[in-house]
Structure formats: C-alpha cells, structure tokens
Design a protein around this motif. Structure first.
Motif, PDB file in Angstrom:
ATOM      1  N   MET A 174      14.163  11.518   9.454  1.00 48.68           N
ATOM      2  CA  MET A 174      12.943  11.356   8.698  1.00 48.68           C
ATOM      3  C   MET A 174      11.811  12.130   9.366  1.00 48.68           C
ATOM      4  SD  MET A 174      12.154   7.579   7.338  1.00 48.68           S
ATOM      5  CE  MET A 174      13.645   6.634   7.146  1.00 48.68           C
ATOM      6  N   SER A 175      10.928  12.626   8.560  1.00 55.58           N
ATOM      7  CA  SER A 175       9.805  13.372   9.116  1.00 55.58           C
ATOM      8  C   SER A 175       8.749  12.416   9.656  1.00 55.58           C
ATOM      9  CB  SER A 175       9.181  14.267   8.035  1.00 55.58           C
ATOM     10  OG  SER A 175       8.479  13.474   7.105  1.00 55.58           O
ATOM     11  N   GLU A 176       7.889  12.945  10.476  1.00 57.95           N
ATOM     12  CA  GLU A 176       6.808  12.148  11.045  1.00 57.95           C
ATOM     13  C   GLU A 176       5.885  11.634   9.931  1.00 57.95           C
ATOM     14  OE1 GLU A 176       3.067  12.833  14.012  1.00 57.95           O
ATOM     15  OE2 GLU A 176       4.915  13.905  14.452  1.00 57.95           O
ATOM     16  N   TYR A 177       5.649  12.475   8.907  1.00 56.63           N
ATOM     17  CA  TYR A 177       4.803  12.093   7.786  1.00 56.63           C
ATOM     18  C   TYR A 177       5.401  10.904   7.039  1.00 56.63           C
ATOM     19  CZ  TYR A 177       2.426  12.181   3.292  1.00 56.63           C
ATOM     20  OH  TYR A 177       1.733  11.825   2.169  1.00 56.63           O
ATOM     21  N   THR A 178       6.705  10.922   6.806  1.00 56.83           N
ATOM     22  CA  THR A 178       7.381   9.834   6.100  1.00 56.83           C
ATOM     23  C   THR A 178       7.285   8.542   6.884  1.00 56.83           C
ATOM     24  OG1 THR A 178       8.897  11.431   5.132  1.00 56.83           O
ATOM     25  CG2 THR A 178       9.547   9.120   5.018  1.00 56.83           C
ATOM     26  N   ASN A 179       7.506   8.614   8.186  1.00 56.67           N
ATOM     27  CA  ASN A 179       7.394   7.424   9.033  1.00 56.67           C
ATOM     28  C   ASN A 179       5.989   6.852   8.983  1.00 56.67           C
ATOM     29  OD1 ASN A 179      10.004   7.174   9.954  1.00 56.67           O
ATOM     30  ND2 ASN A 179       9.670   8.494  11.730  1.00 56.67           N
ATOM     31  N   GLN A 180       4.992   7.716   9.039  1.00 56.83           N
ATOM     32  CA  GLN A 180       3.605   7.269   9.005  1.00 56.83           C
ATOM     33  C   GLN A 180       3.294   6.608   7.665  1.00 56.83           C
ATOM     34  OE1 GLN A 180       0.691  10.328   9.623  1.00 56.83           O
ATOM     35  NE2 GLN A 180      -1.010   8.903   9.629  1.00 56.83           N
ATOM     36  N   THR A 181       3.762   7.198   6.578  1.00 61.19           N
ATOM     37  CA  THR A 181       3.530   6.646   5.247  1.00 61.19           C
ATOM     38  C   THR A 181       4.192   5.291   5.107  1.00 61.19           C
ATOM     39  OG1 THR A 181       3.431   8.877   4.325  1.00 61.19           O
ATOM     40  CG2 THR A 181       3.773   7.084   2.779  1.00 61.19           C
ATOM     41  N   MET A 182       5.398   5.150   5.601  1.00 64.17           N
ATOM     42  CA  MET A 182       6.110   3.872   5.533  1.00 64.17           C
ATOM     43  C   MET A 182       5.368   2.804   6.330  1.00 64.17           C
ATOM     44  SD  MET A 182      10.070   5.142   5.710  1.00 64.17           S
ATOM     45  CE  MET A 182      10.705   3.497   5.946  1.00 64.17           C
ATOM     46  N   GLN A 183       4.865   3.169   7.497  1.00 60.27           N
ATOM     47  CA  GLN A 183       4.124   2.219   8.327  1.00 60.27           C
ATOM     48  C   GLN A 183       2.840   1.784   7.628  1.00 60.27           C
ATOM     49  OE1 GLN A 183       3.660   4.304  12.011  1.00 60.27           O
ATOM     50  NE2 GLN A 183       5.582   3.531  12.849  1.00 60.27           N
ATOM     51  N   GLU A 184       2.149   2.714   6.994  1.00 54.21           N
ATOM     52  CA  GLU A 184       0.926   2.381   6.278  1.00 54.21           C
ATOM     53  C   GLU A 184       1.211   1.442   5.118  1.00 54.21           C
ATOM     54  OE1 GLU A 184      -0.764   6.145   5.227  1.00 54.21           O
ATOM     55  OE2 GLU A 184      -1.457   6.549   7.255  1.00 54.21           O
ATOM     56  N   ASN A 185       2.300   1.687   4.407  1.00 54.09           N
ATOM     57  CA  ASN A 185       2.665   0.823   3.285  1.00 54.09           C
ATOM     58  C   ASN A 185       2.991  -0.590   3.754  1.00 54.09           C
ATOM     59  OD1 ASN A 185       2.263   2.768   1.341  1.00 54.09           O
ATOM     60  ND2 ASN A 185       4.410   3.407   1.299  1.00 54.09           N
ATOM     61  N   GLU A 186       3.658  -0.709   4.879  1.00 52.34           N
ATOM     62  CA  GLU A 186       3.990  -2.017   5.425  1.00 52.34           C
ATOM     63  C   GLU A 186       2.727  -2.771   5.812  1.00 52.34           C
ATOM     64  OE1 GLU A 186       6.825  -1.720   8.559  1.00 52.34           O
ATOM     65  OE2 GLU A 186       8.345  -0.820   7.265  1.00 52.34           O
ATOM     66  N   GLU A 187       1.732  -2.062   6.333  1.00 50.61           N
ATOM     67  CA  GLU A 187       0.487  -2.698   6.740  1.00 50.61           C
ATOM     68  C   GLU A 187      -0.321  -3.170   5.533  1.00 50.61           C
ATOM     69  OE1 GLU A 187      -1.572   0.117   9.194  1.00 50.61           O
ATOM     70  OE2 GLU A 187       0.002   0.119  10.704  1.00 50.61           O
ATOM     71  N   LYS A 188      -0.148  -2.524   4.388  1.00 54.25           N
ATOM     72  CA  LYS A 188      -0.914  -2.860   3.200  1.00 54.25           C
ATOM     73  C   LYS A 188      -0.278  -3.963   2.369  1.00 54.25           C
ATOM     74  CE  LYS A 188      -2.903   1.717   2.618  1.00 54.25           C
ATOM     75  NZ  LYS A 188      -2.984   2.896   1.751  1.00 54.25           N
ATOM     76  N   LYS A 189       0.912  -4.408   2.727  1.00 58.61           N
ATOM     77  CA  LYS A 189       1.591  -5.444   1.958  1.00 58.61           C
ATOM     78  C   LYS A 189       0.723  -6.697   1.919  1.00 58.61           C
ATOM     79  CE  LYS A 189       6.415  -4.260   2.524  1.00 58.61           C
ATOM     80  NZ  LYS A 189       7.687  -4.648   3.123  1.00 58.61           N
ATOM     81  N   ARG A 190       0.638  -7.256   0.733  1.00 62.35           N
ATOM     82  CA  ARG A 190      -0.134  -8.478   0.569  1.00 62.35           C
ATOM     83  C   ARG A 190       0.762  -9.670   0.840  1.00 62.35           C
ATOM     84  NH1 ARG A 190      -2.269  -7.773  -5.271  1.00 62.35           N
ATOM     85  NH2 ARG A 190      -0.494  -6.412  -5.427  1.00 62.35           N
ATOM     86  N   THR A 191       0.208 -10.648   1.474  1.00 62.58           N
ATOM     87  CA  THR A 191       0.937 -11.887   1.679  1.00 62.58           C
ATOM     88  C   THR A 191       0.136 -13.008   1.034  1.00 62.58           C
ATOM     89  OG1 THR A 191      -0.129 -12.237   3.815  1.00 62.58           O
ATOM     90  CG2 THR A 191       2.013 -11.141   3.836  1.00 62.58           C
ATOM     91  N   TYR A 192       0.819 -13.850   0.301  1.00 67.28           N
ATOM     92  CA  TYR A 192       0.156 -14.942  -0.395  1.00 67.28           C
ATOM     93  C   TYR A 192      -0.097 -16.083   0.571  1.00 67.28           C
ATOM     94  CZ  TYR A 192      -0.910 -18.642  -3.640  1.00 67.28           C
ATOM     95  OH  TYR A 192      -1.531 -19.667  -4.292  1.00 67.28           O
ATOM     96  N   ARG A 193      -1.307 -16.578   0.552  1.00 65.39           N
ATOM     97  CA  ARG A 193      -1.643 -17.774   1.311  1.00 65.39           C
ATOM     98  C   ARG A 193      -1.900 -18.891   0.316  1.00 65.39           C
ATOM     99  NH1 ARG A 193      -6.351 -18.403   4.318  1.00 65.39           N
ATOM    100  NH2 ARG A 193      -7.403 -16.957   2.952  1.00 65.39           N
ATOM    101  N   HIS A 194      -1.201 -19.977   0.466  1.00 62.97           N
ATOM    102  CA  HIS A 194      -1.403 -21.112  -0.415  1.00 62.97           C
ATOM    103  C   HIS A 194      -2.796 -21.686  -0.193  1.00 62.97           C
ATOM    104  CE1 HIS A 194       2.634 -21.423  -2.044  1.00 62.97           C
ATOM    105  NE2 HIS A 194       3.047 -21.027  -0.857  1.00 62.97           N
ATOM    106  N   TRP A 195      -3.364 -22.217  -1.269  1.00 60.71           N
ATOM    107  CA  TRP A 195      -4.675 -22.834  -1.184  1.00 60.71           C
ATOM    108  C   TRP A 195      -4.526 -24.241  -0.620  1.00 60.71           C
ATOM    109  CZ3 TRP A 195      -9.531 -20.988  -2.684  1.00 60.71           C
ATOM    110  CH2 TRP A 195      -9.546 -19.702  -3.212  1.00 60.71           C
ATOM    111  N   THR A 196      -5.415 -24.580   0.295  1.00 61.56           N
ATOM    112  CA  THR A 196      -5.406 -25.929   0.856  1.00 61.56           C
ATOM    113  C   THR A 196      -6.369 -26.803   0.061  1.00 61.56           C
ATOM    114  OG1 THR A 196      -7.221 -25.507   2.401  1.00 61.56           O
ATOM    115  CG2 THR A 196      -4.977 -24.990   3.171  1.00 61.56           C
ATOM    116  N   THR A 197      -6.232 -28.088   0.234  1.00 60.54           N
ATOM    117  CA  THR A 197      -7.135 -29.034  -0.423  1.00 60.54           C
ATOM    118  C   THR A 197      -8.569 -28.800   0.037  1.00 60.54           C
ATOM    119  OG1 THR A 197      -5.341 -30.648  -0.507  1.00 60.54           O
ATOM    120  CG2 THR A 197      -7.571 -31.483  -0.838  1.00 60.54           C
ATOM    121  N   LEU A 198      -8.749 -28.510   1.307  1.00 56.53           N
ATOM    122  CA  LEU A 198     -10.099 -28.257   1.825  1.00 56.53           C
ATOM    123  C   LEU A 198     -10.711 -26.999   1.209  1.00 56.53           C
ATOM    124  CD1 LEU A 198      -9.685 -29.111   5.624  1.00 56.53           C
ATOM    125  CD2 LEU A 198     -10.914 -30.411   3.880  1.00 56.53           C
TER     126      LEU A 198
END
Length: 69
Positions: free
Chosen positions: A1-25
């Motif tokens: 893999m090229s350095e550019y591809t690795n960098q792009t993959m890393q950036e995409n992983e960092e941008k992944k959204r994770t759902y946080r459940h809402w608490t009662t508070l």
C-alpha cells in the motif's frame, strides 16, 4: 500500500462516529435548558453533542411523553 493510502485509511478511522447513549441526567438537562429558552446549538455545546442529535432527542422525548406519532 502507498503512504497516501495508509494516511487516508487512518484519517477515515479517526472520523468514524461512535454513538453514545443518552443518560437520564442528559435528558433532564436537555429538557431544563430547552424550557429556559436555550437554542439547540448551545445545549449541544454544553452536552458535548451535535445540535442535530440534541434536536432529535428532544423531539423523541416530547413524542414519548405526549403520545405523538
């Protein structure tokens, strides 16, 4: 893999959204702030959430307690 591809993959992983459940508070704080007239974007800043997620949660809570569809 090229350095550019690795960098792009890393950036995409960092941008992944994770759902946080809402608490009662968080729900209580959202309702309290909204009743005081605060806008969704300001509530979002206080709760470390996006304005759209705050608005969606608010509407869901209102539907639940008012029996809306």
């Amino acid at each position: 893999m090229s350095e550019y591809t690795n960098q792009t993959m890393q950036e995409n992983e960092e941008k992944k959204r994770t759902y946080r459940h809402w608490t009662t508070l968080e729900d209580r704080k959202l309702l309290e702030l909204r009743r005081s007239g605060m806008r969704f974007r300001h509530i979002a800043e206080q709760l470390s959430r996006t304005p759209i997620s705050v608005e969606k949660r608010y509407r869901k809570i209102c539907q639940t307690y008012t029996g809306g569809s």
